[in-house]
Design a protein around this motif. Structure first.
Motif, PDB file in Angstrom:
ATOM      1  N   ALA A 108       0.841  -1.193   0.000  1.00  0.00           N
ATOM      2  CA  ALA A 108       0.000   0.000   0.000  1.00  0.00           C
ATOM      3  C   ALA A 108       0.881   1.249   0.000  1.00  0.00           C
ATOM      4  CB  ALA A 108      -0.924   0.000   1.212  1.00  0.00           C
ATOM      5  N   LYS A 109       0.465   2.275  -0.740  1.00  0.00           N
ATOM      6  CA  LYS A 109       1.227   3.510  -0.812  1.00  0.00           C
ATOM      7  C   LYS A 109       1.347   4.139   0.574  1.00  0.00           C
ATOM      8  CE  LYS A 109       0.434   4.888  -5.614  1.00  0.00           C
ATOM      9  NZ  LYS A 109      -0.092   5.955  -6.510  1.00  0.00           N
ATOM     10  N   GLY A 110       2.551   4.564   0.899  1.00  0.00           N
ATOM     11  CA  GLY A 110       2.788   5.235   2.170  1.00  0.00           C
ATOM     12  C   GLY A 110       2.851   4.295   3.362  1.00  0.00           C
ATOM     13  N   ASP A 111       2.760   2.973   3.123  1.00  0.00           N
ATOM     14  CA  ASP A 111       2.795   2.001   4.223  1.00  0.00           C
ATOM     15  C   ASP A 111       4.086   1.205   4.114  1.00  0.00           C
ATOM     16  OD1 ASP A 111       2.418   0.120   6.144  1.00  0.00           O
ATOM     17  OD2 ASP A 111       0.462  -0.581   5.427  1.00  0.00           O
ATOM     18  N   ASP A 112       4.990   1.397   5.091  1.00  0.00           N
ATOM     19  CA  ASP A 112       6.262   0.667   5.073  1.00  0.00           C
ATOM     20  C   ASP A 112       6.243  -0.506   6.041  1.00  0.00           C
ATOM     21  OD1 ASP A 112       6.218   2.043   7.421  1.00  0.00           O
ATOM     22  OD2 ASP A 112       8.163   3.023   7.176  1.00  0.00           O
ATOM     23  N   ASN A 113       5.054  -0.995   6.345  1.00  0.00           N
ATOM     24  CA  ASN A 113       4.908  -2.110   7.277  1.00  0.00           C
ATOM     25  C   ASN A 113       5.625  -3.355   6.746  1.00  0.00           C
ATOM     26  OD1 ASN A 113       4.077  -3.761   9.339  1.00  0.00           O
ATOM     27  ND2 ASN A 113       2.001  -4.031   8.565  1.00  0.00           N
ATOM     28  N   GLN A 114       6.419  -3.960   7.603  1.00  0.00           N
ATOM     29  CA  GLN A 114       7.124  -5.195   7.247  1.00  0.00           C
ATOM     30  C   GLN A 114       7.089  -6.145   8.436  1.00  0.00           C
ATOM     31  OE1 GLN A 114      11.685  -5.843   6.523  1.00  0.00           O
ATOM     32  NE2 GLN A 114      10.788  -5.278   4.540  1.00  0.00           N
ATOM     33  N   ARG A 115       6.824  -7.426   8.134  1.00  0.00           N
ATOM     34  CA  ARG A 115       6.711  -8.423   9.203  1.00  0.00           C
ATOM     35  C   ARG A 115       7.604  -9.623   8.899  1.00  0.00           C
ATOM     36  NH1 ARG A 115       0.146  -8.810  10.257  1.00  0.00           N
ATOM     37  NH2 ARG A 115      -0.232  -6.572  10.540  1.00  0.00           N
ATOM     38  N   ALA A 116       8.091 -10.218   9.975  1.00  0.00           N
ATOM     39  CA  ALA A 116       8.919 -11.420   9.843  1.00  0.00           C
ATOM     40  C   ALA A 116       8.036 -12.633   9.581  1.00  0.00           C
ATOM     41  CB  ALA A 116       9.740 -11.632  11.109  1.00  0.00           C
ATOM     42  N   VAL A 117       8.500 -13.522   8.706  1.00  0.00           N
ATOM     43  CA  VAL A 117       7.753 -14.723   8.326  1.00  0.00           C
ATOM     44  C   VAL A 117       8.469 -15.951   8.856  1.00  0.00           C
ATOM     45  CG1 VAL A 117       6.990 -16.150   6.386  1.00  0.00           C
ATOM     46  CG2 VAL A 117       6.830 -13.654   6.237  1.00  0.00           C
ATOM     47  N   LEU A 118       7.694 -16.854   9.485  1.00  0.00           N
ATOM     48  CA  LEU A 118       8.229 -18.148   9.915  1.00  0.00           C
ATOM     49  C   LEU A 118       7.189 -19.210   9.559  1.00  0.00           C
ATOM     50  CD1 LEU A 118      10.412 -19.811  11.322  1.00  0.00           C
ATOM     51  CD2 LEU A 118       9.194 -19.436  13.486  1.00  0.00           C
ATOM     52  N   LEU A 119       7.537 -20.069   8.591  1.00  0.00           N
ATOM     53  CA  LEU A 119       6.608 -21.079   8.097  1.00  0.00           C
ATOM     54  C   LEU A 119       7.273 -22.450   8.127  1.00  0.00           C
ATOM     55  CD1 LEU A 119       5.383 -19.150   4.910  1.00  0.00           C
ATOM     56  CD2 LEU A 119       4.204 -19.280   7.109  1.00  0.00           C
ATOM     57  N   HIS A 120       6.437 -23.482   8.133  1.00  0.00           N
ATOM     58  CA  HIS A 120       6.949 -24.858   8.076  1.00  0.00           C
ATOM     59  C   HIS A 120       6.037 -25.687   7.186  1.00  0.00           C
ATOM     60  CE1 HIS A 120       3.686 -26.226  10.781  1.00  0.00           C
ATOM     61  NE2 HIS A 120       3.920 -25.107  11.459  1.00  0.00           N
ATOM     62  N   ASP A 121       6.546 -26.814   6.721  1.00  0.00           N
ATOM     63  CA  ASP A 121       5.749 -27.719   5.882  1.00  0.00           C
ATOM     64  C   ASP A 121       4.531 -28.208   6.644  1.00  0.00           C
ATOM     65  OD1 ASP A 121       7.233 -27.938   3.402  1.00  0.00           O
ATOM     66  OD2 ASP A 121       8.805 -28.876   4.594  1.00  0.00           O
ATOM     67  N   GLU A 122       3.428 -28.271   5.945  1.00  0.00           N
ATOM     68  CA  GLU A 122       2.158 -28.671   6.553  1.00  0.00           C
ATOM     69  C   GLU A 122       1.625 -29.899   5.822  1.00  0.00           C
ATOM     70  OE1 GLU A 122      -1.315 -28.077   9.095  1.00  0.00           O
ATOM     71  OE2 GLU A 122       0.779 -27.449   9.164  1.00  0.00           O
TER      72      GLU A 122
END
Length: 460
Positions: free
Chosen positions: A327-341
């Motif tokens: 989104a414009k003007g949104d610098d939100n960043q999040r860490a991702v942690l995933l595993h095989d399901e």
């Protein structure tokens, strides 16, 4: 064929450790009709090296000498310790007895060296048994067929009297052929060739994406050879099914599947009020195949976020990376942690696009380059003179640039606009159809980008 190592008798008169001395071996063929003596006058110190060998074929009952043959480069059937190995009798060994022309007689193949371009591949001289007397005659056609086979020796189907050969050239070309013996000659009955088509290089007059294969089949019918080719693809990899969190607190479920150069998928925010899956799509980059970039697409075609993930190379092989808001003007960043399901994926999610779902309106809204465009696509009811489907489409950008073409489809999911039909400033480009999307791409960056390239979400 089951190896007959148990029937191999090492001459007791020779010391196993004296590799410089002549070595002799004896073996019965599978039918028990023949006793074969093999002599290596000058065996190599390294038994993996090939050496000249003299071969004497005898009647197993009378011990009468039937024929003497030789090879300039046979394999010594012993290991480095001088013990007899399993390389004397069999399809990849020094001697191979079988009925290659299906006339009820035992024929013989003798190893004569290694392929000069592939040292791991043995080559053979193939002899057919004379129908008039118990001797063997070199057959050039079968010898050449064995040379062409990627395993070093062709296989066969005794029930229908067909010889089968497979030839591979590197990673991207292979051919299967079926043959039949007529007298001493080979007749080609059927062939199937697969060639992985590489993405078009810049400067060419077309725009082929990666992941497609050209299959050419030929068949002998009523004495005439008939051949046809068709493009198939894209090649699909196994889907990757994951679950995990964003910032260690927001649970998500995600899957993706590579389909040639395009990667499709979905993500579901498990605790969201509307937990419907959000469509994902990415383009595979040759720069880093380990990094997967997937864009989220809202219902109007706009990008809402980007997943950048890669699999760790140590147990437990988590997928880590970041999710970034688009989104414009949104610098939100999040860490991702995933595993095989371990869960099942509905088959229709990764099926090819249904024929009646390809036509319609597609939209691209504010991609990373700020492009906006609309694509209207229609698959026409009539085919062209070559039997190909025909697509009519119009692309209109936010700057009112319009492209309108009627072109034959290369496959049921691929449209290529080639020169000279492609406009000079845009150059050749392609439209690849996947579930819910149309992806327009170029074989090279055009001189003037009017915003055609990108990902279009199907709206209706």
């Amino acid at each position: 064929m089951r190896s007959l190592v148990g029937s191999v008798l090492l001459s007791t008169a020779l010391s196993a450790s004296a590799m410089a001395e002549p070595r002799a071996f004896s073996v019965n063929d599978r039918s028990g009709q023949y006793l074969v003596d093999v002599l290596f006058p000058e065996p190599p110190e390294d038994p993996h090296q090939l050496a000249q060998a003299f071969i004497t074929v005898r009647d197993s009952k009378t011990l009468e000498v039937l024929q003497q043959l030789q090879t300039p480069a046979g394999n010594v059937p012993v290991d480095r310790n001088g013990k007899v190995g399993n390389w004397l009798l069999g399809p990849q060994s020094l001697l191979y007895f079988d009925d290659f022309n299906f006339d009820g007689r035992q024929d013989l193949a003798i190893r004569n060296g290694n392929d000069p371009d592939a040292s791991y591949k043995p080559t053979f001289d193939v002899y057919l048994q004379d129908p008039q007397k118990t001797q063997w005659i070199l057959n050039p056609a079968l010898t050449n067929l064995a040379k062409e086979d990627s395993k070093g020796m062709f296989s066969f189907s005794p029930l229908d009297g067909i010889l089968l050969s497979q030839t591979d050239r590197g990673c991207c070309w292979s051919r299967d052929t079926h043959w039949k013996m007529r007298g001493d000659e080979l007749v080609l009955l059927y062939s199937s060739t697969e060639e992985q088509i590489q993405p078009t290089e810049p400067g060419e007059n077309t725009s082929m994406p990666g992941g497609y294969t050209l299959r050419t089949t030929g068949e002998l019918k009523e004495g005439q050879w008939h051949e046809q080719s068709r493009l198939e693809g894209p090649e699909k990899e196994d889907p990757v099914i994951l679950s995990g969190t964003l910032d260690a607190k927001t649970p998500v479920e995600l899957w993706y599947q590579a389909q040639g150069a395009v990667i499709i998928g979905e993500v579901r925010y498990v605790q969201a009020d509307n937990s419907e899956p959000i469509k994902l799509l990415g383009i595979r980059e040759d720069v880093d195949d380990d990094l997967i970039s997937l864009h989220e697409y809202a219902g109007d075609g706009a990008q809402t976020g980007t997943w950048r993930i890669s699999r760790e190379n140590v147990e437990p092989y988590f997928f880590t990376g970041t999710w970034t808001s688009d989104a414009k003007g949104d610098d939100n960043q999040r860490a991702v942690l995933l595993h095989d399901e371990e869960r099942e994926l509905e088959a229709d999610k990764i099926d090819d696009v249904d024929a009646d779902q390809r036509s319609g309106h597609y939209r691209m809204r504010q991609d990373a380059l700020g492009h906006d465009a609309d694509l209207d696509l229609k698959i026409l009811p009539d085919r062209d003179a070559n039997g190909k489907e025909v697509a009519e489409f119009t692309v209109i950008t936010k700057d009112s640039v319009t492209e309108h073409h009627i072109v034959p489809m290369d496959t049921d999911n691929l449209i290529i606009v080639r020169e000279p039909q492609a406009s000079e400033k845009n150059g050749p480009y392609h439209i690849q159809l996947v579930k819910g999307f149309a992806v327009i791409g170029y074989n090279a960056v055009p001189d003037s980008q009017d915003g055609l390239a990108g990902v279009y979400l199907k709206l209706r």
